[in-house]
Motif scaffolding. Structure first.
Motif, PDB file in Angstrom:
ATOM      1  N   LEU A  12      -6.044  -0.097  -7.295  1.00 24.59           N
ATOM      2  CA  LEU A  12      -6.963   0.919  -6.764  1.00 24.59           C
ATOM      3  C   LEU A  12      -6.248   2.224  -6.410  1.00 24.59           C
TER       4      LEU A  12
ATOM      5  N   ASP B 285      -3.519   1.025  -3.791  1.00 26.39           N
ATOM      6  CA  ASP B 285      -3.510  -0.347  -3.276  1.00 26.39           C
ATOM      7  C   ASP B 285      -3.720  -1.258  -4.478  1.00 26.39           C
TER       8      ASP B 285
ATOM      9  N   LEU C  84       0.838  -1.200   0.000  1.00 25.67           N
ATOM     10  CA  LEU C  84       0.000   0.000   0.000  1.00 25.67           C
ATOM     11  C   LEU C  84       0.881   1.261   0.000  1.00 25.67           C
TER      12      LEU C  84
ATOM     13  N   GLN D 297     -13.111  -1.995   6.068  1.00 21.33           N
ATOM     14  CA  GLN D 297     -13.882  -3.131   5.552  1.00 21.33           C
ATOM     15  C   GLN D 297     -12.955  -4.258   5.122  1.00 21.33           C
ATOM     16  N   GLN D 298     -11.877  -3.868   4.433  1.00 25.08           N
ATOM     17  CA  GLN D 298     -10.944  -4.880   3.936  1.00 25.08           C
ATOM     18  C   GLN D 298     -10.319  -5.686   5.080  1.00 25.08           C
ATOM     19  N   HIS D 299     -10.097  -5.021   6.208  1.00 26.47           N
ATOM     20  CA  HIS D 299      -9.432  -5.702   7.321  1.00 26.47           C
ATOM     21  C   HIS D 299     -10.397  -6.132   8.416  1.00 26.47           C
ATOM     22  N   GLY D 300     -11.679  -5.899   8.193  1.00 27.35           N
ATOM     23  CA  GLY D 300     -12.694  -6.370   9.132  1.00 27.35           C
ATOM     24  C   GLY D 300     -12.561  -5.786  10.526  1.00 27.35           C
TER      25      GLY D 300
ATOM     26  N   TYR E 249     -12.869   1.831   3.076  1.00 27.14           N
ATOM     27  CA  TYR E 249     -12.235   0.777   2.281  1.00 27.14           C
ATOM     28  C   TYR E 249     -11.296  -0.081   3.142  1.00 27.14           C
ATOM     29  N   LEU E 250     -10.395   0.581   3.871  1.00 30.73           N
ATOM     30  CA  LEU E 250      -9.392  -0.191   4.633  1.00 30.73           C
ATOM     31  C   LEU E 250     -10.020  -0.928   5.810  1.00 30.73           C
TER      32      LEU E 250
END
Ligand SMILES: N[C@@H](CCC(=O)N[C@@H](CS)C(=O)NCC(=O)O)C(=O)O
Length: 211
Positions: free
Chosen positions: A59, A56, A2, A73-76, A70-71
């Motif tokens: 993206l 990323d 990233l 959600q991506q990493h929960g 975004y981040l």
């Protein structure tokens, strides 16, 4: 890996830095100057010409709120699972973007205050000062007796932190709500926030001035 496109004096970049540290992500940092942000190369990737922005993989993404969603959600992490809490998180994020930032941000009160005195618009300054006090009260009411805006720590707190901490330090909320002051102290004490602030000349300087 990233990439974060960063700008040292930027409260908006501070949000993304706190988030990256809270998530424990490794990233490469590109330090941008204002002319670079406004230049054609950066604008070709990020049409707003503003920081923060990230790359990323394929993206390319600007806007601190979009990056946060975004981040997280991506990493929960940092987005409540409970839908009621998640709704409170969205509410706080929209209030930050639509009310707090325009009132006190670079296009608002702090933008006006940073201008040389001769260029300031006295009427606009007075209006923004009055509005900032109202916004401080609104934030205190939104927070209520919760420890965090969505009851649990979420990206809404990170989004709020930059402008709230700067406003409290600058005294622009007037007699600030005590719950908001306590929330800000809780946030400032987080290792992610401390580490992110340390990386910015601007925030180090204000910490030294306050000491
Ligand atoms: N709504 C945007 C605001 C971004 C923004 O205003 N960035 C400022 C730095 S704090 C910037 O890039 N300024 C450079 C310029 O406008 O030339 C976000 O949340 O990311």
């Amino acid at each position: 890996m990233l990439t974060l496109f960063d700008f040292d004096a930027s409260p908006n970049c501070l949000k993304t830095k706190i988030l990256l540290k809270e998530l424990g992500l490794t990233y490469e940092q590109r330090d941008m100057t204002r002319p670079e942000l406004r230049g054609p190369e950066y604008r070709a990737s990020f049409p707003t010409g503003q920081s923060p922005a990230i790359r990323d993989g394929e993206l390319l993404l600007a806007e601190s709120g979009a990056i946060a969603l975004y981040l997280a959600q991506q990493h929960g992490r940092l987005i409540p699972e409970d839908s009621r809490r998640r709704a409170l998180m969205y509410q706080a994020m929209f209030v930050e973007a639509s009310l707090l930032a325009p009132t006190v941000g670079g296009q608002g009160l702090f933008g006006e205050l940073y201008k040389p005195e001769a260029e300031r618009n006295a009427a606009r300054l007075a209006e923004l000062r009055e509005k900032a006090v109202r916004v401080g009260q609104i934030l205190g009411e939104l927070l209520g007796d919760k420890a965090y805006f969505a009851e649990e720590l979420s990206i809404a707190d990170i989004q709020m932190y930059s402008a709230v901490s700067k406003s409290l330090a600058g005294g622009v909320f007037g007699a600030a709500p005590q719950n908001l002051v306590a929330w800000c102290e809780r946030m400032t004490a987080r290792p992610s926030v401390k580490a992110a602030r340390e990386e910015y000349v601007h925030y180090r300087a204000s910490a030294e001035a306050a000491a």
